[in-house]
Scaffold this motif. Structure first.
Motif, PDB file in Angstrom:
ATOM      1  N   LEU A 170       0.821  -1.211   0.000  1.00 29.00           N
ATOM      2  CA  LEU A 170       0.000   0.000   0.000  1.00 29.00           C
ATOM      3  C   LEU A 170       0.856   1.263   0.000  1.00 29.00           C
ATOM      4  O   LEU A 170       0.517   2.254  -0.663  1.00 29.00           O
ATOM      5  CB  LEU A 170      -0.941  -0.007   1.207  1.00 29.00           C
ATOM      6  N   LYS A 171       1.954   1.246   0.724  1.00 26.49           N
ATOM      7  CA  LYS A 171       2.839   2.421   0.746  1.00 26.49           C
ATOM      8  C   LYS A 171       3.426   2.681  -0.638  1.00 26.49           C
ATOM      9  O   LYS A 171       3.550   3.832  -1.065  1.00 26.49           O
ATOM     10  CB  LYS A 171       3.954   2.222   1.781  1.00 26.49           C
ATOM     11  N   GLU A 172       3.791   1.623  -1.348  1.00 25.84           N
ATOM     12  CA  GLU A 172       4.317   1.773  -2.702  1.00 25.84           C
ATOM     13  C   GLU A 172       3.246   2.321  -3.640  1.00 25.84           C
ATOM     14  O   GLU A 172       3.505   3.180  -4.484  1.00 25.84           O
ATOM     15  CB  GLU A 172       4.829   0.428  -3.221  1.00 25.84           C
ATOM     16  N   TYR A 173       2.025   1.822  -3.472  1.00 29.04           N
ATOM     17  CA  TYR A 173       0.889   2.268  -4.285  1.00 29.04           C
ATOM     18  C   TYR A 173       0.658   3.770  -4.118  1.00 29.04           C
ATOM     19  O   TYR A 173       0.482   4.501  -5.094  1.00 29.04           O
ATOM     20  CB  TYR A 173      -0.344   1.467  -3.862  1.00 29.04           C
ATOM     21  N   VAL A 174       0.697   4.244  -2.878  1.00 27.77           N
ATOM     22  CA  VAL A 174       0.493   5.666  -2.597  1.00 27.77           C
ATOM     23  C   VAL A 174       1.683   6.488  -3.083  1.00 27.77           C
ATOM     24  O   VAL A 174       1.517   7.590  -3.629  1.00 27.77           O
ATOM     25  CB  VAL A 174       0.244   5.882  -1.083  1.00 27.77           C
ATOM     26  N   LYS A 175       2.879   5.957  -2.918  1.00 19.11           N
ATOM     27  CA  LYS A 175       4.095   6.641  -3.383  1.00 19.11           C
ATOM     28  C   LYS A 175       4.046   6.905  -4.886  1.00 19.11           C
ATOM     29  O   LYS A 175       4.621   7.879  -5.386  1.00 19.11           O
ATOM     30  CB  LYS A 175       5.321   5.802  -3.025  1.00 19.11           C
ATOM     31  N   ASN A 176       3.336   6.037  -5.608  1.00 16.57           N
ATOM     32  CA  ASN A 176       3.217   6.174  -7.068  1.00 16.57           C
ATOM     33  C   ASN A 176       2.113   7.145  -7.483  1.00 16.57           C
ATOM     34  O   ASN A 176       1.746   7.212  -8.655  1.00 16.57           O
ATOM     35  CB  ASN A 176       2.971   4.803  -7.709  1.00 16.57           C
ATOM     36  N   GLY A 177       1.574   7.892  -6.512  1.00 20.66           N
ATOM     37  CA  GLY A 177       0.618   8.946  -6.834  1.00 20.66           C
ATOM     38  C   GLY A 177      -0.839   8.572  -6.671  1.00 20.66           C
ATOM     39  O   GLY A 177      -1.729   9.360  -7.003  1.00 20.66           O
ATOM     40  N   ASN A 178      -1.098   7.359  -6.175  1.00 17.72           N
ATOM     41  CA  ASN A 178      -2.475   6.917  -5.957  1.00 17.72           C
ATOM     42  C   ASN A 178      -2.915   7.251  -4.523  1.00 17.72           C
ATOM     43  O   ASN A 178      -2.112   7.683  -3.701  1.00 17.72           O
ATOM     44  CB  ASN A 178      -2.582   5.424  -6.223  1.00 17.72           C
ATOM     45  N   THR A 179      -4.178   7.026  -4.255  1.00 20.86           N
ATOM     46  CA  THR A 179      -4.746   7.423  -2.964  1.00 20.86           C
ATOM     47  C   THR A 179      -5.506   6.269  -2.315  1.00 20.86           C
ATOM     48  O   THR A 179      -6.226   5.536  -2.990  1.00 20.86           O
ATOM     49  CB  THR A 179      -5.703   8.626  -3.145  1.00 20.86           C
ATOM     50  N   VAL A 180      -5.341   6.141  -0.999  1.00 23.81           N
ATOM     51  CA  VAL A 180      -6.091   5.164  -0.207  1.00 23.81           C
ATOM     52  C   VAL A 180      -6.918   5.911   0.827  1.00 23.81           C
ATOM     53  O   VAL A 180      -6.401   6.795   1.523  1.00 23.81           O
ATOM     54  CB  VAL A 180      -5.149   4.178   0.520  1.00 23.81           C
ATOM     55  N   ILE A 181      -8.196   5.561   0.904  1.00 23.70           N
ATOM     56  CA  ILE A 181      -9.040   6.013   2.014  1.00 23.70           C
ATOM     57  C   ILE A 181      -9.459   4.763   2.767  1.00 23.70           C
ATOM     58  O   ILE A 181     -10.051   3.854   2.192  1.00 23.70           O
ATOM     59  CB  ILE A 181     -10.285   6.787   1.542  1.00 23.70           C
ATOM     60  N   MET A 182      -9.145   4.717   4.043  1.00 24.97           N
ATOM     61  CA  MET A 182      -9.347   3.488   4.818  1.00 24.97           C
ATOM     62  C   MET A 182     -10.072   3.775   6.128  1.00 24.97           C
ATOM     63  O   MET A 182      -9.890   4.833   6.729  1.00 24.97           O
ATOM     64  CB  MET A 182      -7.980   2.850   5.102  1.00 24.97           C
ATOM     65  N   THR A 183     -10.895   2.823   6.536  1.00 25.14           N
ATOM     66  CA  THR A 183     -11.425   2.839   7.896  1.00 25.14           C
ATOM     67  C   THR A 183     -10.743   1.719   8.664  1.00 25.14           C
ATOM     68  O   THR A 183     -10.441   0.656   8.106  1.00 25.14           O
ATOM     69  CB  THR A 183     -12.949   2.612   7.940  1.00 25.14           C
ATOM     70  N   SER A 184     -10.463   1.945   9.917  1.00 22.42           N
ATOM     71  CA  SER A 184      -9.887   0.900  10.763  1.00 22.42           C
ATOM     72  C   SER A 184     -10.068   1.282  12.224  1.00 22.42           C
ATOM     73  O   SER A 184      -9.865   2.439  12.599  1.00 22.42           O
ATOM     74  CB  SER A 184      -8.399   0.698  10.471  1.00 22.42           C
TER      75      SER A 184
END
Length: 200
Positions: A170-184
Protein backbone atom coordinates in the motif's frame (compact mmCIF):
# COMPACT_ATOMS: atom_id res chain seq x y z
CA UNK A 1 -4.63 18.27 -7.32
CA UNK A 2 -7.55 16.49 -5.64
CA UNK A 3 -8.54 12.94 -6.55
CA UNK A 4 -11.91 13.11 -4.75
CA UNK A 5 -14.29 15.97 -4.08
CA UNK A 6 -17.42 15.42 -2.00
CA UNK A 7 -19.86 18.35 -2.03
CA UNK A 8 -22.80 18.75 0.35
CA UNK A 9 -23.58 15.03 0.43
CA UNK A 10 -26.70 13.83 2.22
CA UNK A 11 -28.05 10.28 2.50
CA UNK A 12 -31.29 9.12 4.14
CA UNK A 13 -32.93 5.74 4.56
CA UNK A 14 -36.56 6.63 5.05
CA UNK A 15 -36.74 8.95 8.05
CA UNK A 16 -33.22 8.05 9.18
CA UNK A 17 -30.48 10.46 8.14
CA UNK A 18 -27.19 8.59 7.76
CA UNK A 19 -25.14 11.72 7.08
CA UNK A 20 -26.01 15.29 6.18
CA UNK A 21 -24.31 17.97 4.09
CA UNK A 22 -20.85 16.34 4.13
CA UNK A 23 -18.11 18.16 2.19
CA UNK A 24 -14.41 17.37 1.91
CA UNK A 25 -11.60 17.02 -0.62
CA UNK A 26 -8.96 14.29 -0.87
CA UNK A 27 -5.59 15.09 -2.48
CA UNK A 28 -3.80 12.65 -4.77
CA UNK A 29 -1.02 10.47 -3.43
CA UNK A 30 -2.13 10.37 0.21
CA UNK A 31 -3.10 7.75 2.79
CA UNK A 32 -6.31 8.99 4.39
CA UNK A 33 -8.22 7.58 7.36
CA UNK A 34 -11.97 8.05 7.62
CA UNK A 35 -12.80 8.15 11.31
CA UNK A 36 -16.11 7.80 13.08
CA UNK A 37 -18.06 5.67 15.50
CA UNK A 38 -19.96 2.57 14.40
CA UNK A 39 -23.11 3.66 12.58
CA UNK A 40 -21.72 7.06 11.60
CA UNK A 41 -22.10 6.25 7.88
CA UNK A 42 -18.54 5.41 6.81
CA UNK A 43 -19.48 2.29 4.82
CA UNK A 44 -22.50 4.03 3.32
CA UNK A 45 -20.24 6.89 2.22
CA UNK A 46 -17.90 4.40 0.52
CA UNK A 47 -20.87 2.83 -1.25
CA UNK A 48 -22.05 6.26 -2.38
CA UNK A 49 -18.62 7.03 -3.83
CA UNK A 50 -18.78 3.69 -5.66
CA UNK A 51 -22.30 4.51 -6.94
CA UNK A 52 -23.64 1.44 -5.14
CA UNK A 53 -26.20 3.57 -3.30
CA UNK A 54 -27.94 6.73 -4.45
CA UNK A 55 -27.52 9.88 -2.36
CA UNK A 56 -30.36 12.27 -1.65
CA UNK A 57 -28.37 15.40 -2.29
CA UNK A 58 -24.87 16.53 -3.20
CA UNK A 59 -22.17 15.59 -5.69
CA UNK A 60 -19.14 13.28 -5.88
CA UNK A 61 -16.32 14.09 -8.30
CA UNK A 62 -13.33 11.91 -9.16
CA UNK A 63 -10.43 13.77 -10.78
CA UNK A 64 -12.68 16.84 -11.18
CA UNK A 65 -15.24 14.92 -13.20
CA UNK A 66 -18.12 12.54 -12.70
CA UNK A 67 -16.81 8.97 -12.44
CA UNK A 68 -16.12 7.72 -15.98
CA UNK A 69 -15.24 4.10 -15.35
CA UNK A 70 -15.55 1.88 -12.33
CA UNK A 71 -11.94 0.73 -12.53
CA UNK A 72 -10.90 4.28 -11.51
CA UNK A 73 -11.92 3.23 -8.01
CA UNK A 74 -11.59 -0.01 -6.07
CA UNK A 75 -13.72 -0.80 -3.00
CA UNK A 76 -12.45 -3.55 -0.72
CA UNK A 77 -14.88 -4.44 2.04
CA UNK A 78 -14.20 -6.15 5.37
CA UNK A 79 -15.83 -9.28 3.90
CA UNK A 80 -13.73 -11.42 1.54
CA UNK A 81 -15.57 -11.84 -1.77
CA UNK A 82 -13.80 -14.47 -3.88
CA UNK A 83 -14.69 -17.73 -5.64
CA UNK A 84 -13.88 -20.52 -3.19
CA UNK A 85 -13.38 -23.27 -5.77
CA UNK A 86 -10.89 -21.37 -7.90
CA UNK A 87 -7.16 -21.44 -7.26
CA UNK A 88 -5.40 -18.15 -6.53
CA UNK A 89 -3.93 -18.22 -10.04
CA UNK A 90 -7.36 -18.89 -11.59
CA UNK A 91 -8.89 -16.07 -9.56
CA UNK A 92 -6.32 -13.62 -10.91
CA UNK A 93 -6.87 -14.87 -14.48
CA UNK A 94 -10.64 -14.44 -14.11
CA UNK A 95 -10.33 -10.82 -12.92
CA UNK A 96 -7.96 -10.00 -15.77
CA UNK A 97 -10.24 -11.67 -18.32
CA UNK A 98 -13.44 -9.99 -17.09
CA UNK A 99 -11.76 -6.59 -17.30
CA UNK A 100 -10.09 -7.35 -20.67
CA UNK A 101 -6.59 -6.84 -19.27
CA UNK A 102 -3.97 -8.70 -21.28
CA UNK A 103 -1.08 -10.21 -19.30
CA UNK A 104 1.28 -12.97 -20.40
CA UNK A 105 2.36 -15.80 -18.11
CA UNK A 106 5.50 -13.99 -17.01
CA UNK A 107 3.53 -10.84 -16.12
CA UNK A 108 1.01 -12.88 -14.13
CA UNK A 109 3.87 -14.46 -12.18
CA UNK A 110 5.22 -11.00 -11.39
CA UNK A 111 1.81 -9.92 -10.11
CA UNK A 112 1.55 -12.99 -7.88
CA UNK A 113 5.05 -12.33 -6.54
CA UNK A 114 4.34 -8.64 -5.88
CA UNK A 115 1.35 -9.52 -3.72
CA UNK A 116 3.15 -12.35 -1.88
CA UNK A 117 0.83 -14.86 -3.54
CA UNK A 118 3.36 -16.86 -5.57
CA UNK A 119 3.68 -19.68 -3.03
CA UNK A 120 -0.08 -20.10 -2.78
CA UNK A 121 -0.93 -19.71 -6.48
CA UNK A 122 -2.16 -23.31 -6.81
CA UNK A 123 -4.15 -23.32 -3.58
CA UNK A 124 -7.91 -23.12 -3.84
CA UNK A 125 -9.34 -20.02 -2.20
CA UNK A 126 -11.26 -22.15 0.29
CA UNK A 127 -7.96 -23.67 1.45
CA UNK A 128 -6.39 -20.29 2.18
CA UNK A 129 -6.20 -18.58 5.56
CA UNK A 130 -7.97 -15.25 6.10
CA UNK A 131 -4.67 -13.38 5.68
CA UNK A 132 -3.99 -15.16 2.39
CA UNK A 133 -7.51 -14.45 1.13
CA UNK A 134 -7.13 -10.76 1.92
CA UNK A 135 -3.87 -10.59 -0.04
CA UNK A 136 -5.66 -12.22 -2.99
CA UNK A 137 -8.54 -9.78 -2.61
CA UNK A 138 -6.10 -6.88 -2.60
CA UNK A 139 -4.32 -8.26 -5.67
CA UNK A 140 -7.58 -8.63 -7.58
CA UNK A 141 -8.47 -5.01 -6.83
CA UNK A 142 -5.09 -3.40 -7.45
CA UNK A 143 -4.40 -5.27 -10.69
CA UNK A 144 -7.06 -3.00 -12.22
CA UNK A 145 -4.72 -0.06 -11.44
CA UNK A 146 -7.32 2.13 -9.74
CA UNK A 147 -6.48 5.74 -8.90
CA UNK A 148 -8.38 5.54 -5.63
CA UNK A 149 -8.84 2.63 -3.20
CA UNK A 150 -11.52 2.53 -0.54
CA UNK A 151 -10.73 -0.02 2.18
CA UNK A 152 -13.35 -0.72 4.85
CA UNK A 153 -11.82 -2.37 7.97
CA UNK A 154 -9.55 -4.34 5.65
CA UNK A 155 -6.96 -5.21 8.30
CA UNK A 156 -9.43 -6.92 10.64
CA UNK A 157 -8.29 -10.51 11.29
CA UNK A 158 -4.86 -10.12 9.64
CA UNK A 159 -1.82 -11.23 11.63
CA UNK A 160 1.23 -9.00 12.10
CA UNK A 161 3.35 -10.71 9.41
CA UNK A 162 0.68 -10.32 6.73
CA UNK A 163 0.04 -6.76 7.92
CA UNK A 164 3.68 -5.84 7.28
CA UNK A 165 3.53 -7.33 3.77
CA UNK A 166 0.32 -5.49 2.89
CA UNK A 167 1.66 -2.26 4.40
CA UNK A 168 4.63 -2.39 1.97
CA UNK A 169 2.28 -2.87 -1.00
CA UNK A 170 0.00 0.00 0.00
CA UNK A 171 2.84 2.42 0.75
CA UNK A 172 4.32 1.77 -2.70
CA UNK A 173 0.89 2.27 -4.28
CA UNK A 174 0.49 5.67 -2.60
CA UNK A 175 4.10 6.64 -3.38
CA UNK A 176 3.22 6.17 -7.07
CA UNK A 177 0.62 8.95 -6.83
CA UNK A 178 -2.48 6.92 -5.96
CA UNK A 179 -4.75 7.42 -2.96
CA UNK A 180 -6.09 5.16 -0.21
CA UNK A 181 -9.04 6.01 2.01
CA UNK A 182 -9.35 3.49 4.82
CA UNK A 183 -11.43 2.84 7.90
CA UNK A 184 -9.89 0.90 10.76
CA UNK A 185 -10.57 0.55 14.48
CA UNK A 186 -6.92 -0.51 15.02
CA UNK A 187 -5.02 2.46 16.47
CA UNK A 188 -1.58 1.17 15.43
CA UNK A 189 -2.57 1.14 11.75
CA UNK A 190 -3.80 4.72 11.86
CA UNK A 191 -0.61 5.83 13.62
CA UNK A 192 1.67 4.10 11.11
CA UNK A 193 -0.15 4.85 7.86
CA UNK A 194 -2.39 7.91 8.20
CA UNK A 195 -1.22 11.11 6.53
CA UNK A 196 -4.60 12.82 6.98
CA UNK A 197 -7.74 12.00 8.95
CA UNK A 198 -11.33 12.90 8.15
CA UNK A 199 -14.03 12.56 10.79
CA UNK A 200 -17.64 11.62 10.12
Amino acid sequence: MDILIVKNLTKRYGDKEVFSNISFTIPKGKFIFLCGENGSGKTTLFKAIMQMVKVDDGKILIDDSIIKKKTDICFITDQVILYDNLTVCEMLALVLDINDIKKNTSQKQEILKHFYCEEIKNKKIKQCSLGMKKRVQLMCGMVLEPKLMLMDEFFSGIDSEKYEEIKIILKEYVKNGNTVIMTSHIKKIRQELAELEISM
